[in-house]
Scaffold this active site. Structure first.
Site, PDB file in Angstrom:
ATOM      1  N   TRP A 117     -10.494   3.061  -3.077  1.00 56.73           N
ATOM      2  CA  TRP A 117      -9.774   3.860  -2.062  1.00 56.73           C
ATOM      3  C   TRP A 117      -9.567   2.800  -0.911  1.00 56.73           C
ATOM      4  O   TRP A 117      -8.770   2.804  -0.061  1.00 56.73           O
ATOM      5  CB  TRP A 117     -10.527   4.924  -1.691  1.00 56.73           C
ATOM      6  N   GLU A 129     -18.435   5.476   7.000  1.00 55.77           N
ATOM      7  CA  GLU A 129     -19.032   5.912   6.017  1.00 55.77           C
ATOM      8  C   GLU A 129     -20.538   6.215   6.116  1.00 55.77           C
ATOM      9  O   GLU A 129     -21.185   5.584   7.251  1.00 55.77           O
ATOM     10  CB  GLU A 129     -18.897   4.772   4.959  1.00 55.77           C
ATOM     11  N   HIS A 182       2.560   7.995   7.543  1.00 58.13           N
ATOM     12  CA  HIS A 182       3.182   6.752   6.699  1.00 58.13           C
ATOM     13  C   HIS A 182       2.312   6.486   5.682  1.00 58.13           C
ATOM     14  O   HIS A 182       2.437   6.232   4.616  1.00 58.13           O
ATOM     15  CB  HIS A 182       4.100   5.865   7.458  1.00 58.13           C
ATOM     16  N   ARG A 221      -1.663   6.319  -5.725  1.00 59.20           N
ATOM     17  CA  ARG A 221      -2.728   7.144  -6.329  1.00 59.20           C
ATOM     18  C   ARG A 221      -2.537   8.414  -6.882  1.00 59.20           C
ATOM     19  O   ARG A 221      -3.486   8.844  -7.807  1.00 59.20           O
ATOM     20  CB  ARG A 221      -3.945   7.134  -5.012  1.00 59.20           C
TER      21      ARG A 221
END
Lengths: 338, 338, 338, 338
Positions: free
Chosen positions: A124, A134, A236, A245
């Site tokens: 990702w 994160e 976008h 994906r």
């Protein structure tokens, strides 16, 4: 914390959310305010809700900015909102999508809270045009939650890779794979916990010896452990992510996230979603040589890979795309339809 | 492939390079060509060479563009190379660095091949302004190489995190940590290998059952396994990376890479390196409140945290920075020097 | 500095380079060095040379990093250079291009010195994934050089915009446009010069009154004045730029730059150039609806815009693409080839 | 369209908004909706309102995402909103700012509609980490609005650049500058209009000859003409922009925009604004050599530029920063306070 049972891949996905977290989410959902901003009721409906993915993962929409009209508004650099005529807006959005005028789509933004296995997070993060926060395994203790693939996915992914050999995993073999992954993950977490030697409050558990730093202990965890992050991107770049994906060639696990995010896209900006499906997801990129082949076929001229300089694999891709099986003996020749 | 012995953290770092790879590197180094481009002999010396980091990692400079003169050339948008007077170049580079004129530094570019543990790669990748090509565990088989920290680092990082408790790991305890990490890594690799069920040539090893997909099997590996990537960035972003990662607050493992890269910086652009050390690495960012405190001290006025509105921790940081121990009873008060 | 005569659009482009600058360039070209880096002789040939564009503009390659083999090397995260078999390299590069694996192309970098009219610079700068150092009109005096379009371009661009009206500018009318543009540009420069009131050495020219700041005076210049910058980007982003700017829909003036840069691309990385021409420049993006129409035509079924849900303009684009004129009365219907 | 009178720099700024545009804005402001998203009443107050800048420019907040609590929420990767204790939020935000933890600030986003002179737009666009949609002079007709600096700014900017010469522009001289700029701008617009030969509806005005393309005609306009764009960026990059453009060294015209945007920042995220003012706007970056000088002074040791290896200009900057005039004969020596 999820219990052992919750790891069973046969159970319903649980979104990996504790009761305390559910309460926090409910409280956030209960607060509303008046705003002059563009607002999308269909997206507000699921705001903050964890949409389950895989066995313990989720995607939650945490915030958003803009709607379909905002794309139009930006394309026109207008003083008011977008147009009021829905047909015009869809037409302009189609035009922008078709002609790669990407900047108006960049004027909408979405922020997601995602819980995902580390190996998925690693794929990702290659999409660099996004903002990420994160959960820190340097400063915080990781939860004991890891991903175990369902048996049908283990079998399916196996057979894809070994096309033509005709052997896929049996149910029992897939179970064995799950057991092995689970045992290793449980052991690695138990040792992680032992290395830390900390109570949930951060105190030393066993006074006989000091634990090691969290930043070091984490290295013992395997790549199927869940992490989580806040991930923010514009419309976008979201569509660019989904194009790659949500594709059949993407690994199943990241595709599971992309599928949920495609549904979010549809709720958020239904016109952009429609254009995306037509021009990107369902569209095709054909090379100059490929176009030459198509033109000849449409003129009822026979043509083959060699004549237009395509490799056999390119030719097969093209034939699949235009709905032609390759006929008869010469696998790389297409004849006009009879 | 490195053997069991090579994993011993007491051994010299080996750069994790096989004989076949060494031969490839030697061959690449042997080829030279004439060029009109800016060339840096000190960097050419180490071009392609793996500079060892940690137990099996490395950094290799694979390519570079520009030198100190190229910074000057870009700042002046000049037709020729940079100036010929070295003193002027250093002065201009200092000026650019001091005043955050970052774009001329972006005109130099470097490409590295890095071998690093996955948990380090996860920190590293947060720096988004770079180009990355990582070895694919989806399509390729991972090597059996993992990182085991040296005992002194296990102890040091432990004590930093538990400041004040006065207990660090003993040598024996650190050895136990190493054993545990190693055992888990070896088991996780053995199971990874079993799940794949592939020969090095990609054939099925045990004909009794099919293996699972590489993209799935990899999830059993732990975060201390080594991965590798090509990483390319410009001089400005390299220095930004080094400012954050060569810092004392960075985790030891990534700092080990940053230290080697700082040496590379010095070889490549010695003038930019000098300015970087003076204005970034060794420099200090002081808040408005902090500057107020400094000014008062320089006027021989007593001042304390409260008087300028600083928190105790900010105050301690400031005092450390200006070489003042906090004196006597009042920990958050500084008196003028006697 | 170019003289009045040099502005005549009928004269050969001069690259807008003075004799002193030519000498600097010649000196830079004369210096060569040994390097272990990937080197491209065809690009070295033109290194530093101003390649003329428009009446006084140019593109100069100032530096580059990598070659076709470096793309392969990065895709494989290899220890040596790329493969030695040229056919394999081209095949892999085609594969990467076809499947939008863009990161290996990001591993090559090029740095250009460009002289271009300000209105072109304003289009160009929208491509954000590049590094830029522009000549500063805040600190430096602008040169008296401006762009005057050739009469054939004035006429051509006029007729494109007024399609169907059948009237283009006559030669005399185009001459009048040139005169008007030239007069205004000359006056605006003369006043700029007057406002500055500076000698070339930066001293006050007319002692009777002070000049105004350069940063203010520049606002009197018009958008056809030339500026210049160093512009650095990677191969992937260069091709993205070229796909949009070498396109027939791009404004002639920026296309003139894109055309020269496409030639540079061919010199630099001939294999990537070949793949770029086949898959991007000459290729086509067809929507899901468009593919449905193509498939029906190939099955010899009649189909029209409405049947597949396309707008008339989309339909016309598709028919042009597949080499079908729209036949007979119904402009939006295609019948199978006879 | 603004009239001639409106161009008088002595008149109040009018935000350059027509009555029709005002009506559009009023309509957009009148629409409100319920939302679950983070909402900032102080920013809603001015939403869509043109905040005037320079003679005919403005900044309008068109949309925003997030608030101070969203920074905290992202830093903690939390399930609910930020904390409820305001003091904790400010403390955490200060910590993040102080330690360059920039990613949580990237989680807030703002979208502005800005009307600004082209030469300001050219400086602005150098900040690449933003999304931009500019009014297209390729496809649309530019308005007849241009910037004329006030006489006090012409004088002030002049004297800054010519420090020490003691001569600034008189009021009459400044008036003459304004006249000259105005005459040239008006002529350039009149010729632009003549070249286009279009009615406001896009029809040919004078049937005797065709106009030229808009994309060509625009090159006759000067750099003080107003353009407009939608500009969207995140909170981190907004503050980075403001740090550089609200600075005393920035050109007055872009600083005028930055000042209005700093007010917007204060309305939007008052805590982040407070931290920004303390650590960035009012803070100081001091080099290693500078810190050495400060430490020596605090130990009551004499020190001078040479002793710590600073250049005279660096030394002057440092002395100004720490509130020390340079004393007596030796301009580059500082003695401890008496």
């Amino acid at each position: 914390m999820t219990t052992m049972e919750a790891h069973d891949p046969a159970t319903t996905p649980d979104g990996g959310v504790t009761d305390a977290q559910r309460a926090e989410i409910a409280e956030a959902r209960a607060q509303t305010a008046q705003t002059r901003r563009a607002t999308v009721p269909a997206l507000e409906e699921v705001l903050y809700e964890p949409l389950p993915v895989l066995d313990h993962g989720f995607v939650r929409v945490v915030d958003y900015m803009g709607d379909d009209a905002a794309i139009v508004q930006a394309a026109r650099v207008s003083y008011g909102r977008g147009t009021k005529r829905q047909r015009d807006d869809q037409g302009l959005i189609n035009y922008l999508m078709r002609n790669w005028h990407t900047s108006p789509f960049e004027m909408c933004e979405i922020k997601l809270h995602v819980k995902l296995p580390i190996f998925v997070a690693r794929q990702w993060i290659r999409h660099r045009t996004a903002n990420v926060n994160e959960y820190s395994a340097r400063y915080s203790i990781m939860d004991n939650e890891f991903y175990i693939p369902r048996s049908e996915h283990i079998a399916a992914q196996s057979s894809v890779n070994r096309q033509g050999r005709g052997d896929t995993l049996t149910e029992a073999e897939a179970r064995r794979v799950q057991e092995l992954l689970r045992e290793d993950a449980e052991r690695s977490y138990a040792h992680y916990d032992e290395l830390l030697n900390e109570t949930p409050e951060g105190d030393q558990r066993d006074p006989a010896y000091p634990g090691i730093a969290r930043e070091l202990a984490r290295m013992n965890l395997s790549l199927n452990f869940y992490t989580q992050w806040y991930w923010k991107t514009d419309l976008h770049n979201l569509m660019h992510f989904l194009r790659l994906r949500a594709d059949a060639h993407a690994q199943y696990e990241i595709r599971a996230y992309a599928d949920v995010m495609t549904d979010i896209l549809e709720r958020w900006t239904p016109m952009a979603h429609r254009a995306f499906v037509d021009y990107r997801l369902g569209g095709a990129q054909i090379s100059a040589k490929g176009m030459e082949a198509v033109r000849r076929l449409l003129r009822n001229e026979p043509v083959n890979a060699k004549a237009v300089g395509m490799s056999p694999s390119e030719w097969r891709e093209l034939m699949a795309l235009i709905g032609r099986g390759t006929t008869g003996g010469a696998a790389d020749t297409a004849t006009p339809a009879e």
